[in-house]
Design a protein around this motif. Structure first.
Motif, PDB file in Angstrom:
ATOM      1  N   HIS A   2       0.826  -1.202   0.000  1.00 12.38           N
ATOM      2  CA  HIS A   2       0.000   0.000   0.000  1.00 12.38           C
ATOM      3  C   HIS A   2       0.857   1.248   0.000  1.00 12.38           C
ATOM      4  CE1 HIS A   2       1.144  -0.561   4.059  1.00 12.38           C
ATOM      5  NE2 HIS A   2       0.493   0.473   4.508  1.00 12.38           N
ATOM      6  N   LEU A  36       3.593   2.691  14.351  1.00 15.86           N
ATOM      7  CA  LEU A  36       2.367   1.905  14.175  1.00 15.86           C
ATOM      8  C   LEU A  36       1.525   2.414  12.998  1.00 15.86           C
ATOM      9  CD1 LEU A  36       1.323   1.268  17.884  1.00 15.86           C
ATOM     10  CD2 LEU A  36       1.805  -0.482  16.177  1.00 15.86           C
ATOM     11  N   SER A  37       2.163   3.145  12.090  1.00 13.67           N
ATOM     12  CA  SER A  37       1.415   3.667  10.946  1.00 13.67           C
ATOM     13  C   SER A  37       1.163   2.584   9.909  1.00 13.67           C
ATOM     14  CB  SER A  37       2.189   4.810  10.289  1.00 13.67           C
ATOM     15  OG  SER A  37       3.377   4.296   9.717  1.00 13.67           O
ATOM     16  N   GLY A  38       1.916   1.494   9.997  1.00 17.12           N
ATOM     17  CA  GLY A  38       1.755   0.422   9.022  1.00 17.12           C
ATOM     18  C   GLY A  38       2.463   0.709   7.716  1.00 17.12           C
ATOM     19  N   THR A  84       6.156  -1.284  20.329  1.00 13.88           N
ATOM     20  CA  THR A  84       4.882  -1.449  19.618  1.00 13.88           C
ATOM     21  C   THR A  84       4.279  -2.824  19.882  1.00 13.88           C
ATOM     22  OG1 THR A  84       6.045  -2.206  17.661  1.00 13.88           O
ATOM     23  CG2 THR A  84       5.462   0.127  17.754  1.00 13.88           C
ATOM     24  N   SER A  85       5.126  -3.800  20.206  1.00 15.85           N
ATOM     25  CA  SER A  85       4.604  -5.148  20.427  1.00 15.85           C
ATOM     26  C   SER A  85       4.292  -5.404  21.898  1.00 15.85           C
ATOM     27  CB  SER A  85       5.603  -6.182  19.919  1.00 15.85           C
ATOM     28  OG  SER A  85       6.848  -5.981  20.537  1.00 15.85           O
ATOM     29  N   PHE A  86       4.462  -4.392  22.747  1.00 20.41           N
ATOM     30  CA  PHE A  86       4.108  -4.572  24.149  1.00 20.41           C
ATOM     31  C   PHE A  86       3.798  -3.215  24.768  1.00 20.41           C
ATOM     32  CE2 PHE A  86       5.174  -7.469  28.002  1.00 20.41           C
ATOM     33  CZ  PHE A  86       3.922  -7.210  28.521  1.00 20.41           C
ATOM     34  N   LEU A  87       2.533  -2.845  24.714  1.00 22.45           N
ATOM     35  CA  LEU A  87       2.131  -1.549  25.237  1.00 22.45           C
ATOM     36  C   LEU A  87       1.777  -1.685  26.721  1.00 22.45           C
ATOM     37  CD1 LEU A  87      -0.165  -0.270  22.326  1.00 22.45           C
ATOM     38  CD2 LEU A  87       2.288   0.036  22.619  1.00 22.45           C
ATOM     39  N   ARG A  95      -1.357  -2.371  32.289  1.00 17.10           N
ATOM     40  CA  ARG A  95      -1.631  -2.534  30.853  1.00 17.10           C
ATOM     41  C   ARG A  95      -2.729  -1.567  30.407  1.00 17.10           C
ATOM     42  NH1 ARG A  95      -1.033  -7.918  28.689  1.00 17.10           N
ATOM     43  NH2 ARG A  95       0.736  -8.906  29.669  1.00 17.10           N
ATOM     44  N   ARG A 103       0.956   6.541  15.383  1.00 21.30           N
ATOM     45  CA  ARG A 103       0.175   6.282  14.169  1.00 21.30           C
ATOM     46  C   ARG A 103       0.383   7.367  13.108  1.00 21.30           C
ATOM     47  NH1 ARG A 103      -2.425   1.843  14.707  1.00 21.30           N
ATOM     48  NH2 ARG A 103      -3.316   1.258  16.699  1.00 21.30           N
TER      49      ARG A 103
ATOM     50  N   VAL B 179      -1.595  -6.145   6.823  1.00 25.42           N
ATOM     51  CA  VAL B 179      -0.804  -4.919   6.932  1.00 25.42           C
ATOM     52  C   VAL B 179      -1.530  -3.705   6.346  1.00 25.42           C
ATOM     53  CG1 VAL B 179       1.411  -3.842   6.405  1.00 25.42           C
ATOM     54  CG2 VAL B 179       1.305  -6.293   6.820  1.00 25.42           C
ATOM     55  N   ALA B 183      -4.029   0.707   7.432  1.00 26.27           N
ATOM     56  CA  ALA B 183      -3.628   2.110   7.265  1.00 26.27           C
ATOM     57  C   ALA B 183      -4.749   2.981   6.697  1.00 26.27           C
ATOM     58  CB  ALA B 183      -2.399   2.191   6.367  1.00 26.27           C
ATOM     59  N   VAL B 205       1.546  -9.697  17.988  1.00 23.98           N
ATOM     60  CA  VAL B 205       2.760  -8.922  18.282  1.00 23.98           C
ATOM     61  C   VAL B 205       3.621  -8.736  17.040  1.00 23.98           C
ATOM     62  CG1 VAL B 205       2.856  -9.405  20.751  1.00 23.98           C
ATOM     63  CG2 VAL B 205       3.963 -10.985  19.180  1.00 23.98           C
ATOM     64  N   PRO B 208       1.477  -5.488  14.918  1.00 20.35           N
ATOM     65  CA  PRO B 208       0.800  -4.649  15.912  1.00 20.35           C
ATOM     66  C   PRO B 208      -0.010  -3.493  15.317  1.00 20.35           C
ATOM     67  CG  PRO B 208       3.156  -4.201  15.901  1.00 20.35           C
ATOM     68  CD  PRO B 208       2.944  -5.378  15.002  1.00 20.35           C
ATOM     69  N   THR B 209       0.294  -3.089  14.070  1.00 16.31           N
ATOM     70  CA  THR B 209      -0.450  -1.968  13.483  1.00 16.31           C
ATOM     71  C   THR B 209      -1.940  -2.278  13.478  1.00 16.31           C
ATOM     72  OG1 THR B 209       1.414  -1.307  12.138  1.00 16.31           O
ATOM     73  CG2 THR B 209      -0.733  -0.503  11.449  1.00 16.31           C
ATOM     74  N   SER B 212      -3.360  -3.431  17.234  1.00 11.75           N
ATOM     75  CA  SER B 212      -3.471  -2.342  18.217  1.00 11.75           C
ATOM     76  C   SER B 212      -4.609  -1.394  17.865  1.00 11.75           C
ATOM     77  CB  SER B 212      -2.157  -1.568  18.298  1.00 11.75           C
ATOM     78  OG  SER B 212      -1.934  -0.873  17.091  1.00 11.75           O
ATOM     79  N   ALA B 213      -5.091  -1.480  16.613  1.00 14.20           N
ATOM     80  CA  ALA B 213      -6.141  -0.560  16.179  1.00 14.20           C
ATOM     81  C   ALA B 213      -7.538  -1.170  16.282  1.00 14.20           C
ATOM     82  CB  ALA B 213      -5.876  -0.121  14.735  1.00 14.20           C
ATOM     83  N   SER B 237      -3.019 -13.403  25.450  1.00 13.45           N
ATOM     84  CA  SER B 237      -2.042 -12.549  26.111  1.00 13.45           C
ATOM     85  C   SER B 237      -1.325 -11.657  25.080  1.00 13.45           C
ATOM     86  CB  SER B 237      -1.058 -13.433  26.874  1.00 13.45           C
ATOM     87  OG  SER B 237       0.123 -12.736  27.128  1.00 13.45           O
ATOM     88  N   GLN B 241      -1.254  -7.604  24.787  1.00 16.01           N
ATOM     89  CA  GLN B 241       0.003  -6.851  24.798  1.00 16.01           C
ATOM     90  C   GLN B 241      -0.043  -5.655  23.860  1.00 16.01           C
ATOM     91  OE1 GLN B 241       3.374 -10.131  25.607  1.00 16.01           O
ATOM     92  NE2 GLN B 241       3.931  -8.612  24.091  1.00 16.01           N
ATOM     93  N   VAL B 242      -0.676  -5.850  22.696  1.00 20.14           N
ATOM     94  CA  VAL B 242      -0.707  -4.745  21.729  1.00 20.14           C
ATOM     95  C   VAL B 242      -1.988  -3.920  21.841  1.00 20.14           C
ATOM     96  CG1 VAL B 242       0.853  -5.857  20.106  1.00 20.14           C
ATOM     97  CG2 VAL B 242      -1.607  -6.192  19.859  1.00 20.14           C
ATOM     98  N   PRO B 244      -4.348  -3.410  24.993  1.00 25.14           N
ATOM     99  CA  PRO B 244      -4.882  -3.671  26.328  1.00 25.14           C
ATOM    100  C   PRO B 244      -6.400  -3.457  26.315  1.00 25.14           C
ATOM    101  CG  PRO B 244      -2.965  -2.214  26.430  1.00 25.14           C
ATOM    102  CD  PRO B 244      -3.342  -2.333  24.983  1.00 25.14           C
TER     103      PRO B 244
END
Lengths: 117, 271
Positions: A2, A36-38, A84-87, A95, A103, B179, B183, B205, B208-209, B212-213, B237, B241-242, B244
């Motif tokens: 993309h 984390l914008s991808g 990014t993989s553990f917020l 948490r 983003r 992915v 966006a 993980v 995460p993009t 997490s969204a 879990s 993590q990404v 909560p």
């Protein structure tokens, strides 16, 4: 992939700014890309000149400023950079955090070469 | 020496006192040219000249989202959906998670209870739309051809024809891709991420993009978990993590396990 669509959107906006300022050439473009914008900055960098070909942006340098993910802890209020993989909050371990940065996918500045009038 | 005030002996360096004037400059080149410029204080400057039409570089602050055009359309879609009382969920997962099969079973389960519509995106074919026909919901296929994601404009074009007539819940089945679709805001109410037991428990993980969204995650093909040594607790879990506080469904569209909770949730969402 993309990043192609994103490169197109980017060039479109640069062109609009260049037209508005009557610029003859775009020298440099600074963008911010969140963790984390991808968006893969390398893919964007390699596609940018292809999309910009035959426009006033053709020879522009693309500067990518990375933005780390940041969280705000709802338990203790702390704001900090996060994986990014553990917020989570590194202080109280909560948490219950809110993502406050990461983003971003923004154009920051455009450096234009303009004929003096 | 400057002919106006005699301020300098260097022919290329002179100063002016609050006057607008024209003068000739020579600067070691084969030509001379006149120009006018005001000077409101005494100064010295060497006249080493640039060409008659000079250019300057200027830095312009833009501070705009790169995808602002998509995002503006997404906001229009969001406003349209709100005005028409439609809840829209954007379903995103890798190819093969079972989005279409889950939708088939979901539409069957919701038939007669709430009014649904579906927009489904794939690179090619209308196979998914055909699978989802005849289940009481309006279905439209978007073929993205070369694009790996749906965008707000494609969705916005279809809204009036598909979601206008009393529709309560709109499913947008995005192109199978973990992915790119993450966006692009489509104007949906929220995103739902799907993950099947045939994928790794660590997908959240690794990607995460998207995860997490998405405030809601659906673990599909849960009936296969025992055969795959797939650990649901690890996956949950990783999701937390990404994201909560993520709301997680475990289900099997094939056996019906967990489908009741999923359908109840959707009904409450739409009402």
């Amino acid at each position: 992939m993309h990043e192609f669509s994103i490169a197109q959107a980017l060039v479109e906006q640069i062109e609009a700014a260049a037209t508005k300022e009557h610029a003859k050439r775009v020298v440099r473009v600074v963008i911010t890309v969140g963790a984390l914008s991808g968006v893969d900055p390398e893919a964007l960098r390699s596609l940018f000149p292809l999309v910009a070909e035959d426009t006033v942006t053709a020879d522009a340098e693309l500067v990518v400023e990375p933005v780390s993910a940041r969280v705000r802890c709802r338990a203790c209020g702390r704001e900090e950079a996060a994986e990014t993989s553990f917020l989570r909050c590194s202080v109280c371990g909560s948490r219950d955090v809110e993502l406050i940065a990461g983003r971003e996918l923004h154009i920051k500045t455009v450096e234009l070469e303009i004929d003096e009038r | 020496m400057c002919k106006d005030c005699g301020c300098s002996v260097d022919p290329n360096v002179h100063s002016h006192h609050g006057v607008v004037h024209s003068h000739q400059h020579t600067h070691g080149q084969a030509h001379a040219h006149p120009h006018e410029h005001p000077h409101d204080f005494p100064h010295k400057h060497p006249h080493e000249h640039v060409p008659a039409v000079a250019s300057e570089t200027r830095t312009v602050e833009i501070q705009q989202k790169i995808l602002s055009r998509n995002d503006e359309q997404a906001e229009l879609n969001r406003a349209w959906l709100k005005e028409h009382g439609v809840v829209a969920v954007n379903l995103i997962s890798s190819p093969g998670t079972g989005k279409t099969y889950l939708l088939e079973r979901t539409l069957e389960g919701l038939r007669g209870k709430i009014s649904c519509a579906v927009i489904t995106g794939d690179q090619r074919t209308d196979n998914d739309a055909r699978r989802l026909q005849g289940k009481g919901a309006q279905v439209r296929q978007i073929e993205t051809i070369n694009a790996c994601h749906l965008d707000a404009e494609q969705v916005g074009r279809l809204l009036p024809e598909i979601a206008g007539d009393g529709v309560q819940l709109l499913f947008i089945e995005n192109v199978g891709n973990l992915v790119c679709p993450a966006a692009f805001d489509l104007g949906e109410t929220f995103k739902i991420a799907l993950l099947s037991t045939t994928e790794g428990e660590d997908k959240p993980v690794k990607y995460p993009t998207l995860f997490s969204a998405a405030p809601v995650a659906v673990l599909t093909k849960i009936d296969l978990a025992p055969h795959l040594d797939w650990d649901v607790a690890t996956c949950r879990s990783n999701l937390r993590q990404v994201r909560p506080g993520v709301f997680i469904f475990e289900l099997s569209a094939k056996t019906g396990l967990g489908m009741e909770a999923w359908l109840d949730y959707l009904i409450k969402l739409a009402e």
